[in-house]
Design a protein around this motif. Structure first.
Motif, mmCIF file in Angstrom:
data_model
loop_
_atom_site.group_PDB
_atom_site.id
_atom_site.type_symbol
_atom_site.label_atom_id
_atom_site.label_comp_id
_atom_site.label_asym_id
_atom_site.label_seq_id
_atom_site.Cartn_x
_atom_site.Cartn_y
_atom_site.Cartn_z
ATOM 1 N N SER B 65 23.316 85.557 10.225
ATOM 2 C CA SER B 65 23.043 84.565 11.275
ATOM 3 C C SER B 65 21.570 84.157 11.305
ATOM 4 C CB SER B 65 23.507 85.056 12.645
ATOM 5 O OG SER B 65 22.895 86.268 12.988
ATOM 6 N N ASP B 66 20.675 85.004 10.801
ATOM 7 C CA ASP B 66 19.251 84.636 10.728
ATOM 8 C C ASP B 66 19.065 83.506 9.717
ATOM 9 O OD1 ASP B 66 19.474 87.047 11.980
ATOM 10 O OD2 ASP B 66 18.022 88.112 10.762
ATOM 11 N N GLU B 67 19.718 83.702 8.555
ATOM 12 C CA GLU B 67 19.524 82.738 7.469
ATOM 13 C C GLU B 67 20.343 81.469 7.689
ATOM 14 O OE1 GLU B 67 20.391 84.157 3.450
ATOM 15 O OE2 GLU B 67 20.744 82.089 2.837
ATOM 16 N N TRP B 68 21.631 81.645 7.956
ATOM 17 C CA TRP B 68 22.526 80.472 7.996
ATOM 18 C C TRP B 68 22.241 79.572 9.189
ATOM 19 C CZ3 TRP B 68 27.855 83.388 7.427
ATOM 20 C CH2 TRP B 68 27.875 84.078 6.200
ATOM 21 N N TYR B 69 21.970 80.179 10.334
ATOM 22 C CA TYR B 69 21.887 79.373 11.558
ATOM 23 C C TYR B 69 20.460 79.224 12.080
ATOM 24 C CZ TYR B 69 26.758 80.894 11.218
ATOM 25 O OH TYR B 69 28.011 81.192 10.750
ATOM 26 N N ALA B 70 19.771 80.362 12.313
ATOM 27 C CA ALA B 70 18.437 80.273 12.925
ATOM 28 C C ALA B 70 17.464 79.539 11.999
ATOM 29 C CB ALA B 70 17.917 81.673 13.256
ATOM 30 N N LEU B 71 17.380 80.007 10.768
ATOM 31 C CA LEU B 71 16.400 79.433 9.849
ATOM 32 C C LEU B 71 16.727 77.977 9.529
ATOM 33 C CD1 LEU B 71 13.976 79.624 7.995
ATOM 34 C CD2 LEU B 71 15.414 80.732 6.264
ATOM 35 N N LEU B 75 14.456 74.619 10.249
ATOM 36 C CA LEU B 75 14.019 73.688 9.192
ATOM 37 C C LEU B 75 14.427 72.257 9.525
ATOM 38 C CD1 LEU B 75 14.952 75.877 6.089
ATOM 39 C CD2 LEU B 75 12.644 75.352 6.902
ATOM 40 N N GLU B 76 15.661 72.101 10.011
ATOM 41 C CA GLU B 76 16.131 70.745 10.353
ATOM 42 C C GLU B 76 15.262 70.120 11.441
ATOM 43 O OE1 GLU B 76 20.915 71.547 9.520
ATOM 44 O OE2 GLU B 76 20.170 71.492 11.582
ATOM 45 N N LEU B 77 14.909 70.930 12.430
ATOM 46 C CA LEU B 77 14.097 70.385 13.536
ATOM 47 C C LEU B 77 12.698 70.022 13.051
ATOM 48 C CD1 LEU B 77 15.302 72.728 16.406
ATOM 49 C CD2 LEU B 77 15.632 70.254 16.272
ATOM 50 N N LYS B 78 12.152 70.850 12.186
ATOM 51 C CA LYS B 78 10.828 70.536 11.643
ATOM 52 C C LYS B 78 10.895 69.254 10.812
ATOM 53 C CE LYS B 78 9.171 71.773 7.721
ATOM 54 N NZ LYS B 78 8.657 72.466 6.517
ATOM 55 N N GLU B 79 11.939 69.149 10.005
ATOM 56 C CA GLU B 79 12.081 67.967 9.152
ATOM 57 C C GLU B 79 12.245 66.707 10.000
ATOM 58 O OE1 GLU B 79 14.114 70.743 5.748
ATOM 59 O OE2 GLU B 79 15.382 69.340 6.842
ATOM 60 N N ILE B 167 17.698 82.963 25.674
ATOM 61 C CA ILE B 167 19.026 82.359 25.682
ATOM 62 C C ILE B 167 19.792 82.857 24.461
ATOM 63 C CG2 ILE B 167 20.347 80.208 25.841
ATOM 64 C CD1 ILE B 167 16.659 80.033 26.443
ATOM 65 N N PRO B 168 20.669 83.851 24.661
ATOM 66 C CA PRO B 168 21.432 84.336 23.522
ATOM 67 C C PRO B 168 22.569 83.385 23.179
ATOM 68 C CG PRO B 168 21.945 85.655 25.467
ATOM 69 C CD PRO B 168 20.954 84.614 25.891
ATOM 70 N N LEU B 169 22.982 83.433 21.913
ATOM 71 C CA LEU B 169 24.195 82.776 21.457
ATOM 72 C C LEU B 169 24.183 81.263 21.678
ATOM 73 C CD1 LEU B 169 26.656 85.464 22.886
ATOM 74 C CD2 LEU B 169 25.724 85.348 20.579
ATOM 75 N N ILE B 170 23.216 80.597 21.085
ATOM 76 C CA ILE B 170 23.224 79.139 21.196
ATOM 77 C C ILE B 170 23.925 78.513 19.998
ATOM 78 C CG2 ILE B 170 21.189 78.988 22.686
ATOM 79 C CD1 ILE B 170 19.659 77.966 20.188
ATOM 80 N N GLU B 171 24.696 77.459 20.283
ATOM 81 C CA GLU B 171 25.493 76.777 19.247
ATOM 82 C C GLU B 171 24.939 75.414 18.902
ATOM 83 O OE1 GLU B 171 29.388 76.443 20.885
ATOM 84 O OE2 GLU B 171 29.620 78.613 21.023
ATOM 85 N N ALA B 203 20.706 82.631 17.520
ATOM 86 C CA ALA B 203 21.508 81.592 16.886
ATOM 87 C C ALA B 203 22.878 82.107 16.524
ATOM 88 C CB ALA B 203 20.802 81.119 15.614
ATOM 89 N N THR B 204 23.908 81.344 16.868
ATOM 90 C CA THR B 204 25.244 81.715 16.456
ATOM 91 C C THR B 204 25.890 80.560 15.713
ATOM 92 O OG1 THR B 204 27.286 82.747 17.210
ATOM 93 C CG2 THR B 204 26.413 81.056 18.624
ATOM 94 N N LYS B 205 27.119 80.792 15.253
ATOM 95 C CA LYS B 205 27.831 79.813 14.446
ATOM 96 C C LYS B 205 27.876 78.450 15.126
ATOM 97 C CE LYS B 205 31.914 79.543 11.745
ATOM 98 N NZ LYS B 205 33.165 80.145 11.371
ATOM 99 N N GLY B 206 27.735 77.407 14.344
ATOM 100 C CA GLY B 206 27.781 76.071 14.902
ATOM 101 C C GLY B 206 26.397 75.455 14.976
ATOM 102 N N LEU B 207 25.369 76.307 15.014
ATOM 103 C CA LEU B 207 24.008 75.786 15.187
ATOM 104 C C LEU B 207 23.574 74.985 13.969
ATOM 105 C CD1 LEU B 207 21.714 75.930 17.307
ATOM 106 C CD2 LEU B 207 20.683 77.714 15.912
ATOM 107 N N ALA B 208 24.008 75.414 12.778
ATOM 108 C CA ALA B 208 23.640 74.713 11.552
ATOM 109 C C ALA B 208 24.609 75.121 10.457
ATOM 110 C CB ALA B 208 22.212 75.073 11.147
ATOM 111 N N GLU B 209 24.507 74.453 9.328
ATOM 112 C CA GLU B 209 25.323 74.809 8.164
ATOM 113 C C GLU B 209 24.437 75.531 7.163
ATOM 114 O OE1 GLU B 209 28.562 74.317 7.576
ATOM 115 O OE2 GLU B 209 28.875 73.360 9.532
ATOM 116 N N GLN B 210 24.982 76.572 6.598
ATOM 117 C CA GLN B 210 24.242 77.344 5.604
ATOM 118 C C GLN B 210 23.679 76.438 4.501
ATOM 119 O OE1 GLN B 210 26.820 80.102 3.562
ATOM 120 N NE2 GLN B 210 25.135 81.144 2.539
#
Ligand code: FAD
Ligand code: AMP
Lengths: 318, 274
Positions: B65-71, B75-79, B167-171, B203-210
């Motif tokens: 979940s660190d790599e797939w969603y949080a990171l 990156l998307e927000l920075k971009e 805020i835990p578990l954001i999608e 970060a949980t599932k749904g936040l981003a795509e790996q």
């Protein structure tokens, strides 16, 4: 020891986990006291919490607490722990407990047991690790302790009588930096992590249009629904139903899996379920090794038959 | 675009677009906490004392979940902002540098490693919090949980030490003109919320795509800096002991698919599950 139990409200009512938490607290406290703390306005008479073992019930019922903020709630709970001379704070290891427990632990300088699965032996609390692939003990080295209890860990017992609710006024209610814009409730009533029964479907169900089979059985059982990861990845089912190592970990009394192969990552999230039933056309599916009862057969035929059988069983019982 | 049906609204539309263009110039400075975790197919074994994983033959990965969603969301927000930096931090030893490189290959700009083998979530948070304090991060993301300790607590501890909301578990997460909105799990639903000022979220599932790192990312990661930070002194509050494997299930009872009454009977009288 004196134990403070945080009772979370869901739609204005104490969550199902409350009874279990109070039962646990009563056993943990020994000769000490058990205080229940409720933050926010309740639609239900809270004095009933006494019947599960609360000797004292404190409530802070101000409109500021309508919306949940782990930092604010955690701060209030830390103060209540101080106020009641508690040595342990107990809460549920669910979405709100996960937001609060670490805050209480940090503010109150306590050791934290995240996801206890039973009562301790001395200072050693049982937990799961490696996503259910292992068990461990957490030894708490501090005097003060925060225990976040995994739902469905011990059976609740009625062991007391109703108690008057005291309103408690904390020194201050910190201003929340969180503003709620909208609320979207899932259509299912039973949140998956708390459900005692779960019916789950995998890729073997072929498509989202076939989920009625899962839902019918779940409805008959009063169960929540779940799915394997690919099923939620393809969008057949919502993300919050994905169980497994990278989804939710559950431990219901009954887990029924249809059309799921039983990959190690799936098992990690469900293998602590008390009873597992697997329905799969492939007798070699790895899931049968983790199952208590297996049906080698086509889910499209077996699920409706099982739903019927449950219906009949319920009618006979009535 | 229905909002701009009328011609005289063209002006509003142009201003709106300009507004967006302007918001794109905001600088996004995000910290993502990453942990290493045993590959999800790992057969778990423990050392003879039963107090740690037997690392022999274990492949380590960046905690999913660190790599797939949080990171990836960072990156998307920075971009989208056009400017900024995604920093990653891990509490770990030199052995973990290979994991850090993987996260850099996905696209993080720079990495810090706090040089300590963490023994609990508290030890991780108590290292990251003082280090992060005073640095100009807009917010901090963690994963939902590590797949080895499953504590889901590092983020909350970190937030409590920083006195930031957690805020835990954001999608879902959006940040525009310094205004952060997100969807959080409320157990049986989600809530859309707005958060004022810096925060920590998991970060949980749904936040981003790996994102699978490409060759360019992997090459670039080789030269990106990993700065080693010396740890603070720390006293343990808990210790993990007595790791064991769960009891194997007894043999599975096979039931005739045409006799679901029998299954129901067993579930009722034998398993006491009904
Ligand atoms: C890093 C990582 C993390 C992962 N995390 C998770 C996770 O958290 N949760 C998770 O579930 N998976 C996870 N996975 C994926 C996992 O490895 C499997 O791919 C996945 O669980 C398979 O899903 P499935 O059983 O639904 O589908 P499949 O493997 O395709 O199995 C379908 C099954 O249905 C059976 N079947 C077919 N037709 C019928 C029928 N008519 N009636 C009955 N049975 C039928 C088949 O025999 C088969 O056993 C992860 C993978 C990786 C690499
Ligand atoms: N050693 C570590 N270094 C940096 N971040 C970590 C570390 N361990 C955990 N985290 C972060 O905290 C999150 C929750 O971890 P946990 O509380 O162990 O479930 C992980 O998803 C990571 O984002």
């Amino acid at each position: 020891m004196n134990v403070l139990v945080y009772i979370d409200l869901q739609n204005g009512r104490p969550r199902k986990s409350s009874a279990e938490l109070l039962t646990y607290a009563q056993k943990l406290s020994g000769a000490g006291s058990v205080t229940a703390l409720v933050l926010g306005h309740s639609l239900e008479d809270l004095s009933a919490l006494g019947s599960f073992g609360a000797q004292r019930i404190l409530q802070v019922s101000t409109p500021e607490l309508t919306h949940f903020d782990g930092l604010v709630f955690g701060q209030l709970i830390s103060e209540a722990a101080q106020f009641t001379g508690s040595q342990a704070v107990l809460l549920s290891f669910d979405h709100s407990g996960k937001a609060i427990a670490p805050v209480v632990a940090a503010k109150w300088s306590a050791g934290l047991v995240a996801g206890a699965t039973g009562l301790p032996q001395g200072t050693r609390y049982p937990v799961k690790a490696f996503s259910g692939k292992a068990l461990a003990k957490v030894n708490v080295l501090t005097e003060k302790i925060v225990v976040a209890l995994t739902p469905n860990s011990i059976p609740s017992e009625k062991n007391g009588s109703s108690v008057a609710v005291e309103s408690w006024i904390p020194s201050e209610i910190p201003a929340s930096k969180i503003k709620v814009l909208s609320v979207n409730k899932n259509t299912t009533d039973i949140p998956l992590p708390e459900a005692e029964k779960v019916v789950s479907g995998g890729r073997g169900l072929k498509g989202p249009e076939n989920w009625g089979l899962i839902e019918d059985l779940a409805k008959e059982l009063g169960a929540a629904t779940a799915c394997s990861r690919p099923v939620s990845d393809i969008g057949w089912r919502p993300h919050h139903e994905h169980v497994g190592q990278t989804g939710i970990t559950i431990r219901p009394n009954l887990y029924i899996a249809a059309g799921i192969s039983g990959a190690i990552q799936h098992l990690a999230g469900v293998n602590s379920s008390k009873t597992i039933v697997v329905i799969n056309t492939d007798a070699e599916a790895p899931f049968f090794k983790a199952a208590d009862y297996g049906v080698v057969g086509d889910a499209f035929e077996v699920l409706p038959k099982l739903t019927q059988a449950i219906k009949k069983f319920k009618a006979d019982q009535a | 675009m229905q909002k701009y049906r009328l011609k005289r609204d063209l002006c509003t539309f142009v201003l709106h677009v300009l507004g967006h263009a302007k918001s794109k110039k905001s600088v996004m400075n995000i910290l993502v906490c990453i942990a290493k975790a045993p590959d999800t197919t790992t057969k778990i074994k423990f050392n003879s004392e039963g107090n740690a994983l037997d690392g022999n033959g274990v492949t380590w990965i960046v905690n999913p979940s660190d790599e797939w969603y949080a990171l990836v969301r960072a990156l998307e927000l920075k971009e989208a902002a056009g400017q900024g930096k995604v920093t990653i931090v891990t509490v770990g030893t030199a052995d973990d540098d290979s994991i850090v490189r993987k996260a850099l290959a996905v696209g993080a700009d720079e990495a810090f490693r706090i040089n300590l083998s963490p023994e609990s979530a508290a030890s991780v948070a108590e290292q990251i919090a003082p280090w992060a304090k005073g640095q100009p991060f807009d917010f901090i993301l963690t994963g939902k949980e590590t797949i080895d300790f499953n504590g889901s607590v590092v983020g909350g501890l970190l937030a409590a030490h920083l006195d930031w909301p957690y805020i835990p578990l954001i999608e879902k997460l959006n940040v525009e003109n310094g205004r952060a909105t997100m969807f959080r799990d409320i157990g049986g639903g989600t809530e859309e919320i707005e958060v004022n000022g810096p925060f920590v979220a998991s970060a949980t599932k749904g936040l981003a795509e790996q994102r699978i790192p490409n060759m360019r990312g992997i090459m670039a990661a080789r030269t990106k800096p990993i700065t080693v930070v010396e740890p603070q002194s720390y006293s343990a509050k808990i210790e993990y002991l007595e790791f064991t494997l769960p009891q194997e299930k007894g043999a599975c009872k096979i039931i005739d698919p045409n006799n679901m009454d029998e299954l129901v009977r067993l579930l009722h009288s034998e398993a006491k599950a009904l």
